[in-house]
Every structure is written in C-alpha cells, then in structure tokens.
Scaffold this active site. Structure first.
Site, PDB file in Angstrom:
ATOM      1  N   HIS A 294       0.813  -1.228   0.000  1.00 15.29           N
ATOM      2  CA  HIS A 294       0.000   0.000   0.000  1.00 15.29           C
ATOM      3  C   HIS A 294       0.846   1.278   0.000  1.00 15.29           C
ATOM      4  O   HIS A 294       0.684   2.164  -0.837  1.00 15.29           O
ATOM      5  CB  HIS A 294      -0.874   0.060   1.259  1.00 15.29           C
ATOM      6  CG  HIS A 294      -1.728  -1.130   1.511  1.00 15.29           C
ATOM      7  ND1 HIS A 294      -2.916  -1.345   0.874  1.00 15.29           N
ATOM      8  CD2 HIS A 294      -1.572  -2.181   2.369  1.00 15.29           C
ATOM      9  CE1 HIS A 294      -3.469  -2.459   1.324  1.00 15.29           C
ATOM     10  NE2 HIS A 294      -2.669  -2.989   2.230  1.00 15.29           N
TER      11      HIS A 294
HETATM   12  C1  BDR Z   1      -2.382   0.721   5.787  1.00 15.37           C
HETATM   13  O1  BDR Z   1      -2.483   0.232   7.119  1.00 15.37           O
HETATM   14  C2  BDR Z   1      -1.234  -0.227   7.575  1.00 15.37           C
HETATM   15  O2  BDR Z   1      -1.349  -1.496   8.152  1.00 15.37           O
HETATM   16  C3  BDR Z   1      -0.287  -0.210   6.392  1.00 15.37           C
HETATM   17  O3  BDR Z   1       1.009   0.164   6.801  1.00 15.37           O
HETATM   18  C4  BDR Z   1      -0.904   0.796   5.453  1.00 15.37           C
HETATM   19  O4  BDR Z   1      -0.410   2.098   5.704  1.00 15.37           O
HETATM   20  C5  BDR Z   1      -3.201  -0.154   4.878  1.00 15.37           C
HETATM   21  O5  BDR Z   1      -4.551  -0.137   5.263  1.00 15.37           O
END
Ligand code: BDR
Ligand code: CA
Length: 314
Positions: free
Chosen positions: A239
């Site tokens: 992400h």
């Molecule tokens: C986001 O939540 C976190 O667990 C990850 O680092 C990312 O920024 C994804 O939903």
C-alpha cells in the site's frame, strides 16, 4: 538534473511503510529532509524504534523524531495481526545508529518547513495525526507545504471495517483536517493499493539483487504476504509505496480529481473516505485520487529501487 523535491516521510512502520521509505530514499528525485513516526500499526514506541532501524538499514542520514502516543481524539488502535508484535516482524534489523531528535515529530516538521527555501512535500503513510497537528499548530507554515501524498482510505470499500481503511479509521479527525486543508493532496487508497500487488516471483527478483537491503525487503514482503495469503490475496499489497510512486512515477497510476469527505461520526461508517465519484455534490475536487496502477511497472520499480543499495549504506 532538476532540483530534488524536499520531502518529509511520516509513517507508522510497518512493512509497507518501510518499503515506501526504501523506494523514496532510492530516488534521485527526492531529498529526504526528515522522518517522523506516528502511532498506528503499533505503539509510538515501537514505530519510532522501527523508524530508526529502517533509517539505519537504508543509510538515511536525516533527523528522525517521535510522534505523540495517541491519535487526536480517539484511543490508539494497532494492527499486530498484519505487522506482528514489533510492528515490523520478520528479518533481523540493525540496531539504530542514530539518536532521536529531542523535539517531537510535529516540531521537527515545522522546523524543516521553516528552514527550507522551497516548499516541502509530505508523504504520510500512517494515520494523519502528525500532519493534522502541524496544520493546526503552525497555520503560518502551510504555504511551505508543497503537497501531501497519503496512503489511506478507499472510495469503494474499507479493510478495517466494511467502509473504513485502517489509517483513516485510526484518526478520522486528523484526516478530516488534512482533506479540508486546501493543499494539493494525492490519495492512494485501497482502490489502487490493493492492485499494487507484489507476487512471490517478484520477491525472488528482489532477493536475487543480493545486497543487504534487497534481502531484507524480500523477507519483509514474505512476512507481509503470509498474512494476506491466508485471506486470499495473490500477492502482498504494498500500500504505502504507492504514495511515493505517485511522486516519482505518476505515469504508472490512473488518477481522478475528486471531492472526498471524511466521515468522523457514523455508527457504521466512521473513518470512511466518502468520494463524490458521480459529482452529485457539485463541489470542487479537493484531492487527486489514485484508482489504478500498472502493476508490472510498480514491481519493476521496486526491483530497480533495491539495486540502488548495491554500494551499501554510505
Ligand atoms: C495501511 O495500514 C497499515 O497497516 C499499512 O502500513 C498501510 O499504511 C493499509 O490499510
Ligand atoms: Ca503504514
């Protein structure tokens, strides 16, 4: 070469934050002026320790400062199921080779903005607590912010509730302040980041690069994928690295200008990014929303990024 863009990296590392920072530090287009931690994936103590260890691994020589222990209004919420008890489980990392700054994250951000002759880009890959506190505490510095590229939200769906994505759900009040700031904003939400899949064969391409950073990144991906594999993903959704890609390789992304509001109340929808996809509100767009990605181009970008660490961390 054109001047590099000054950048502050603000995040809650986190495997994908760490890979995002690796990508940012590899790019000749960016000049990383500070790293700041926020509570999210783990407690602020743990994300800060991880931030220091990541900077040490990458050979990043910028100041690092610690954020506050809680979101603006809500109680903290962590994601140990995804990132482990340390917030960055998996490979052994070097112990921090640098000290934390004495000032807090928001004060460091303010100092970097004040001291910069050009506007500074913020990349926010965790809850937006620090960024919103900066905007509220130092309104006079807003003009020194070039823009905010964040990972968070999702126009179509959430991941931590049906409607809300983790980063926004942890601190919706902060996200609301950021989204209504009038600054140039790029949102990389689940619509795009769940397409930013790195497959097991890509892990092997990264591992084969062979330098210490490449080996750690391959192991981070393996750890991160294990959680996602069990719930049906074909690869690891990296992400946070999309928020960096939006700055250094925007042509890999499909973006739409959109009016997006943050739901801060709601019995079922707190933390939702409500996007006016059909322009029913007749409002000016307040952000550019990434919706699609050239997945292969993104995977290639990460492979090329780890190669830049061939000469070691000096
Ligand atoms: C986001 O939540 C976190 O667990 C990850 O680092 C990312 O920024 C994804 O939903
Ligand atoms: Ca994150």
């Amino acid at each position: 070469m054109a001047d590099r863009i000054p950048v502050i990296l603000d995040g809650d590392p986190g495997h994908d934050d760490a890979i995002a920072w690796m990508l940012a530090a590899s790019s000749p287009l960016l000049d990383i002026r500070a790293v700041t931690s926020v509570c999210g994936n783990q407690t602020i103590e743990k994300t800060t320790y991880n931030a220091l260890r990541i900077c040490t691994l990458l050979g990043l020589k910028c100041p690092v400062a610690k954020g506050r222990p809680t979101p603006m209004v809500a109680e903290p919420m962590t994601a140990a199921a995804v990132h482990g008890n340390t917030g960055l489980d998996g490979p052994v990392l070097p112990e921090p080779a640098m000290e934390l700054e004495k000032e807090g994250a928001v004060e460091l951000m303010a100092r970097v903005l004040r001291e910069s002759s050009e506007p500074v880009q913020i990349v926010a890959t965790g809850p937006q607590t620090n960024v919103a506190t900066l905007l509220v505490s130092y309104p006079e510095l807003k003009e020194k912010i070039r823009g905010i590229s964040f990972m968070g939200g999702g126009i179509a769906y959430g991941n931590w509730s049906c409607a809300a994505e983790f980063n926004i759900l942890v601190d919706p009040e902060a996200a609301q302040i950021v989204s209504s700031s009038g600054l140039p904003i790029i949102m990389s939400g689940l619509d795009v980041t769940e397409k930013a899949l790195i497959f097991p064969e890509d892990f092997e391409r990264i591992r084969a690069v062979g330098n210490p950073v490449a080996k750690v990144v391959a192991e981070w991906l393996e750890f991160f994928y294990e959680f996602h594999r069990k719930i049906g993903y074909e690869g690891a959704p990296v992400h946070d690295a999309v928020a960096v890609t939006a700055l250094i390789r925007p042509e890999l992304l499909d973006m739409q200008d959109m009016y997006v509001q943050i739901e801060t109340k709601g019995e079922y929808c707190r933390g939702t990014t409500v996007g006016d996809v059909r322009k029913t509100m007749n409002k000016e767009p307040n952000m550019r929303v990434c919706m699609g990605i050239d997945r292969k181009g993104f995977a290639d970008l990460l492979v090329e990024a780890v190669k830049t660490y061939d000469k070691g961390a000096e």
